[in-house]
Design an enzyme around this catalytic site. Structure first.
Site, mmCIF file in Angstrom:
data_model
loop_
_atom_site.group_PDB
_atom_site.id
_atom_site.type_symbol
_atom_site.label_atom_id
_atom_site.label_comp_id
_atom_site.label_asym_id
_atom_site.label_seq_id
_atom_site.Cartn_x
_atom_site.Cartn_y
_atom_site.Cartn_z
ATOM 1 N N GLU A 156 0.421 -1.009 -0.377
ATOM 2 C CA GLU A 156 0.098 0.187 0.169
ATOM 3 C C GLU A 156 0.247 1.739 0.159
ATOM 4 O O GLU A 156 0.585 2.558 1.046
ATOM 5 C CB GLU A 156 -0.964 -0.350 1.376
ATOM 6 C CG GLU A 156 -1.651 -1.261 1.531
ATOM 7 C CD GLU A 156 -3.004 -1.298 2.220
ATOM 8 O OE1 GLU A 156 -4.465 -1.011 2.139
ATOM 9 O OE2 GLU A 156 -2.333 -0.590 3.497
ATOM 10 N N GLU A 232 -7.157 -6.917 -0.702
ATOM 11 C CA GLU A 232 -7.933 -7.144 0.310
ATOM 12 C C GLU A 232 -9.583 -6.471 0.009
ATOM 13 O O GLU A 232 -9.539 -5.265 0.024
ATOM 14 C CB GLU A 232 -6.487 -5.722 1.178
ATOM 15 C CG GLU A 232 -5.629 -6.312 1.831
ATOM 16 C CD GLU A 232 -4.293 -5.160 2.766
ATOM 17 O OE1 GLU A 232 -5.636 -4.441 3.519
ATOM 18 O OE2 GLU A 232 -3.350 -5.667 2.990
#
Length: 587
Positions: A156, A232
């Site tokens: 991320e 995710e």
């Protein structure tokens, strides 16, 4: 051996399209004795793949001192034996509601915000670490007959930075060290995150909890081709000490999962099974839109309201997901494995022995030294634990306010041996003024380093000094006590006997001990009574932090930790003033 590649629309296994139905399960949050059961539960839910992070700080507590790096390889072997493929996210940063986002304290203490950038010193540490870690992955890649299909580049990154030179250096390093399966990045489905975190030539995936069609539409603006994947899918959420429990409706979450799959995408459930942040490794977050506000430490449980709960049991969300996933299975789904055995009957354990906090610090802590200004936890080489700072207020002088600048995170304060209050970052002035001369002690605990956002890598302890009126107090004495010190002592009967135990009749802060027998050992829930905040061990295994502020009341005890004969429970209590009658209950 097989060939796994990224096609224009699909993942391809030996040239045939394949959809990845993955679930996150962190090997470091599940007792190794229970890996097989949890992996079988993933299969029974309808998944064909497992995903895990790798926490650098767990495996390298000091520069060059490695600890059980082979655990990752053993987990990947267990996944293979369970019939699952694997996705590995080695970091170096992982977030994961884990202490410091997985970065070692000794690294961030020295480099600060130079981490997660092209900085040469930082990249040198990453290369050294990856050279130690990656053989566990490389030899288990699918093109070598193993389960590993993909490896992530950073994590991320678009939520944090924009250093494309750094990302390219990591991707090149992974290739140089033998990673031959596809690489990928994962980011939120927002333009600034994808533009900051994507890397040309590397598969981009997105993370979200809802709005699948919209999220994939944003991804397609940045990557017109390549398989779609939600790396995710946040089907639950984590919890903070002092906050309300977090629950997500099973039917609503299953609806979003169905939407992801109807988009033709692959998915990774985050989390499929959360497990537990044992041994004080839970991280912390900052509140506010820009993650710059008040510290919010994460609870020990990482149940995450996942489809498989902390104890390995199926939840209503499990059955709802199994129904959705079953429609994409090549045949009937496997039956659930037998549940793990549970404790035969409840047990109450009185805590009958006690060592005062000062004596524990003297026996297990570092040497006390004098510093011009208060040293941080990092300067004292304390990752998880406590630091005692001792100041002298000169005198004679009239009472003035005593305040701490840059306190992280929580300090129990004593003036001339008498408790004077508890200070926090947001409330860092003692309630009553202090006259001089006086001796002030601050027992400071780190409640978890920030794992996400721009305040990643901030130091712990007293970072700005102690003021009496407007005057700094200098010449501070400080000594640290790492949690690891308890682990070393609790595994050494001779060192335990040397601790100055006494009766608990007048017990307060310190180390408590109790013994018990377990009727038919098995998984159990532990509950503490008469205590406030600290850590608890069973037979030397650190279950993690407890705190009566809630919402967590029960603590997971893996069955393999208990014995059918003599068992010991140890409690390091940091805050209570009187713990007469304190006890531990196993259910």
């Amino acid at each position: 051996m097989a060939d796994f590649t990224v096609g224009e629309k699909d993942f391809l296994l030996d040239g045939r399209p394949v959809r990845l139905l993955s679930g996150a399960l962190h090997y470091f949050r599940v007792h190794e004795s229970q890996w097989g059961h949890r992996l079988a539960m993933l299969r029974a839910m309808g998944l064909n793949c497992v995903e895990t992070y790798v926490p650098w700080n767990l495996h390298e507590p000091a520069p060059g001192r490695l600890r059980d790096v082979a655990a990752l390889g053993r987990f990947l072997d267990a996944a293979h034996a369970a019939g699952l493929w694997a996705i590995v996210r080695p970091g170096p940063y992982i977030c994961a509601e884990w202490e410091n986002g997985g970065l070692p304290h000794w690294l961030t203490g020295a480099l600060g915000t130079r981490v997660r950038t092209r900085d040469a010193e930082y990249l040198g540490h990453v290369e050294r670490w990856f050279r130690a870690l990656l053989p566990q992955v490389v030899e288990r890649q699918v093109d070598r007959g193993g389960p590993v299909l993909m490896v992530q580049v950073e994590n991320e990154y678009g939520s944090y930075g924009s250093d494309q030179v750094y990302l390219r250096a990591l991707a090149d390093l992974l290739g140089e060290l033998g990673v031959s399966v596809p690489l990928f990045t994962s980011d939120g489905p927002e333009d600034h995150m994808l533009s900051g975190g994507c890397l040309p030539g590397v598969l981009a995936t997105v993370n979200f909890g809802s709005g699948a069609a919209e999220g994939f539409e944003v991804l397609r603006r940045h990557r017109p081709f390549g398989p779609l994947m939600c790396m995710e899918f946040w089907c639950g959420w984590f919890e903070h000490w002092g906050a309300e429990p977090v629950v997500r409706d099973a039917g609503e979450a299953a609806g979003v999962l169905r939407e992801i799959l109807e988009c033709g995408a692959s998915v990774n459930l985050y989390m499929a099974h959360g497990g537990t942040s044992f041994a004080g490794w839970a991280g912390a977050n900052r509140d506010g839109e820009e993650h710059l506000g008040t510290l919010r430490p994460d609870v020990t449980s990482y149940d995450y309201d996942a489809p498989i709960d902390e104890y390995g049991r199926p939840t209503p969300k499990f059955w709802a997901f199994r129904e959705v996933l079953g429609a994409y299975a090549p045949g009937p789904l496997p039956e659930l494995p037998p549940p793990p055995p549970v404790l035969g009957a409840p047990v109450t354990v009185p805590l009958t022995q006690w060592v005062a906090a000062e004596d524990v610090l003297a026996a297990l802590g570092s040497a006390e030294e004098v510093y011009a200004v208060p040293p941080t936890f990092e300067e004292l080489d304390v990752d998880r634990g406590v630091v005692r700072y001792r100041f002298e207020v000169p005198g004679p002088r009239q009472p003035y306010p005593l305040r701490v600048r840059g306190l992280r995170d929580r300090a129990v304060v004593y003036v001339d041996g008498v408790r004077a209050g508890v200070l926090t970052e947001d409330d860092a002035v003692l309630p009553e003024p202090v006259a001089g001369p006086a001796v002030v002690e601050l027992w400071v605990e780190s409640l978890g380093r920030v794992n996400y956002g721009p305040r990643l890598a901030e130091p712990k302890g007293i970072t700005g000094g102690v003021l009496h009126e407007r005057q700094f107090l200098h010449g501070v004495r400080a000594r640290g006590l790492r949690l690891d010190a308890f682990d070393e002592v609790l595994g050494d009967a001779e060192r335990i006997r040397r601790l100055p135990f006494r009766s608990t009749a007048e017990a307060g802060r310190g180390l408590f001990r109790g013994t018990f027998e377990a009727p038919v050992p098995g998984d159990a829930r532990l509950e503490l009574h008469g205590l406030v905040r600290g850590f608890v061990w069973v037979n030397g295994f650190n279950l993690g932090r407890y705190w009566n502020t809630g919402p967590q009341r029960f603590f997971h005890v893996p069955g393999a930790v208990l014995r059918d004969q003599a068992n010991e429970v140890w409690v390091w209590e940091l805050e209570v003033e009187s713990a007469t009658g304190a006890e531990v209950r196993f259910h």
